[in-house]
Design a protein around this motif. Structure first.
Motif, PDB file in Angstrom:
ATOM      1  N   GLU A  81       0.860  -1.203  -0.009  1.00  0.00           N
ATOM      2  CA  GLU A  81       0.054   0.007  -0.035  1.00  0.00           C
ATOM      3  C   GLU A  81       0.767   1.256   0.150  1.00  0.00           C
ATOM      4  O   GLU A  81       1.813   1.279   0.518  1.00  0.00           O
ATOM      5  N   PRO A  82       0.404   2.360  -0.675  1.00  0.00           N
ATOM      6  CA  PRO A  82       1.334   3.430  -0.765  1.00  0.00           C
ATOM      7  C   PRO A  82       1.440   4.001   0.760  1.00  0.00           C
ATOM      8  O   PRO A  82       0.372   3.875   1.518  1.00  0.00           O
ATOM      9  N   GLY A  83       2.641   4.460   0.942  1.00  0.00           N
ATOM     10  CA  GLY A  83       3.007   5.021   2.249  1.00  0.00           C
ATOM     11  C   GLY A  83       3.621   3.921   3.247  1.00  0.00           C
ATOM     12  O   GLY A  83       4.120   4.396   4.331  1.00  0.00           O
TER      13      GLY A  83
END
Length: 354
Positions: A81-83
């Motif tokens: 996931e992004p982040g």
């Protein structure tokens, strides 16, 4: 599936029939041993994304780039996931020192973030260095993650060097050293330590331009150059066993020098500094002081046959029992499974509580 990130290796039909350089050995036996438990995909430590499967396992060396400007970061790039800093099953495996060799530090551009993103860090190093890493302050790069470091040994398929050398009075003055002769290998200290002891030093290194078996002088000291030592060469193996009784390593910063293990497997008795990364009750401990080392070396050259044979047999046994890749990679797999199972159990308890 397990994705293993290391230096690239191309398998040949005879890959498992010979002993090669340590990075090749690591790739070969990662696939062989870990492949007993799951499918294994070998990739470069400079790879990018290889999976989006949350059940996959990622294990490997930090990204390593001597050219500069590296863009891909396999730890960061495989986050789901992004982040997120990394895939949830990310584990590192690499040689560790409390203060990395300067050029290695500059060649590892994502070291800090990759250490922070890993679930566990399988640190290849001797007890000497592991103890110093555990003593680092919390604001140090390794000090911040020291609770996630699992010490492992460097591996060596010692049976490939069989049979070990037998005792020979004629070779008791023969010493062998193998390295790239980088400053931290302590070759100047080694030369000064051997001077005046009556020992004959043999140095194996690709950094030496002399023809093999030629006597050369460096900084006023004479030794025999073997050039690069090819561990697949029966001729070089025989020469070493016939002419060298001891392996000598005076490094100031080696996590755990592979050459020590290789020559212990040959039956050579090691003379090593603690900073070389190898600890054994059968080894002879050197210091960072040449004068003290000269006395230590002189005593070793006069060692009785019974003591020599006890030490030689002891280090051969130690390498075979403690440094096999079967033992090391099986231990890594079991520790990863414990970590994954522990997280699953914690999540289950949290779900029940909710």
């Amino acid at each position: 599936m397990l994705h293993f990130f290391w230096t690239p290796y191309i398998f040949r039909r005879d890959s498992y029939d010979k002993y090669e350089a340590n990075n090749a050995e690591i790739c070969k036996h990662a696939r062989r041993v870990l492949g007993r438990f799951t499918d294994v995909h070998l990739d470069s430590f400079n790879a990018s994304r290889v999976t989006r499967n949350p059940a996959d396992i990622l294990l490997g060396h930090t990204s390593f780039d001597s050219v500069g400007g590296l863009a891909d970061d396999w730890v960061r790039d495989n986050a789901l996931e992004p982040g997120q800093p990394a895939h949830p099953n990310t584990y590192l495996m690499l040689p560790l020192l409390p203060e990395p060799v300067e050029e290695h530090k500059s060649w590892s551009p994502f070291m800090d973030s990759q250490l922070r993103g890993a679930r566990l860090i399988f640190g290849i190093c001797g007890d000497h260095w592991y103890e110093r890493i555990q003593a680092l302050p919390a604001d140090d790069m390794l000090g911040r993650v020291k609770d996630r470091i699992v010490r492992i040994d460097m591996g060596c398929e010692g049976h490939r060097f069989a049979p070990p050398r037998g005792y020979s009075q004629a070779s008791m003055r023969g010493l062998l050293h193998m390295s790239d002769l980088a400053p931290h290998k302590g070759f100047d200290l080694l030369l000064n330590s051997v001077a005046g002891t009556g020992a004959v030093l043999h140095a194996g290194s690709s950094a030496l331009r002399a023809h093999p078996y030629q006597r050369v002088r460096l900084n006023g000291h004479e030794f025999v150059s073997l050039g690069w030592v090819d561990n697949t060469s029966a001729q070089q193996d025989r020469f070493i066993k016939d002419n060298c009784a001891f392996y000598i390593h005076a490094s100031s910063r080696d996590a755990q020098a592979t050459a020590i293990l290789e020559n212990c497997a040959r039956g050579l008795v090691p003379m090593v500094t603690p900073e070389s990364g190898f600890r054994s009750p059968y080894a002879i401990e050197l210091t960072q002081d040449a004068e003290a080392n000269r006395a230590i070396i002189a005593r070793a050259l006069a060692m009785p046959q019974e003591e020599y044979e006890r030490r030689s047999a002891g280090v051969v046994r130690q390498v075979l029992e403690q440094h096999s890749w079967d033992r090391i990679f099986t231990g890594i797999w079991e520790r990863i499974q414990q970590d994954i199972a522990g997280r699953a159990a914690w999540a289950g308890r949290a779900g029940q509580a909710g």
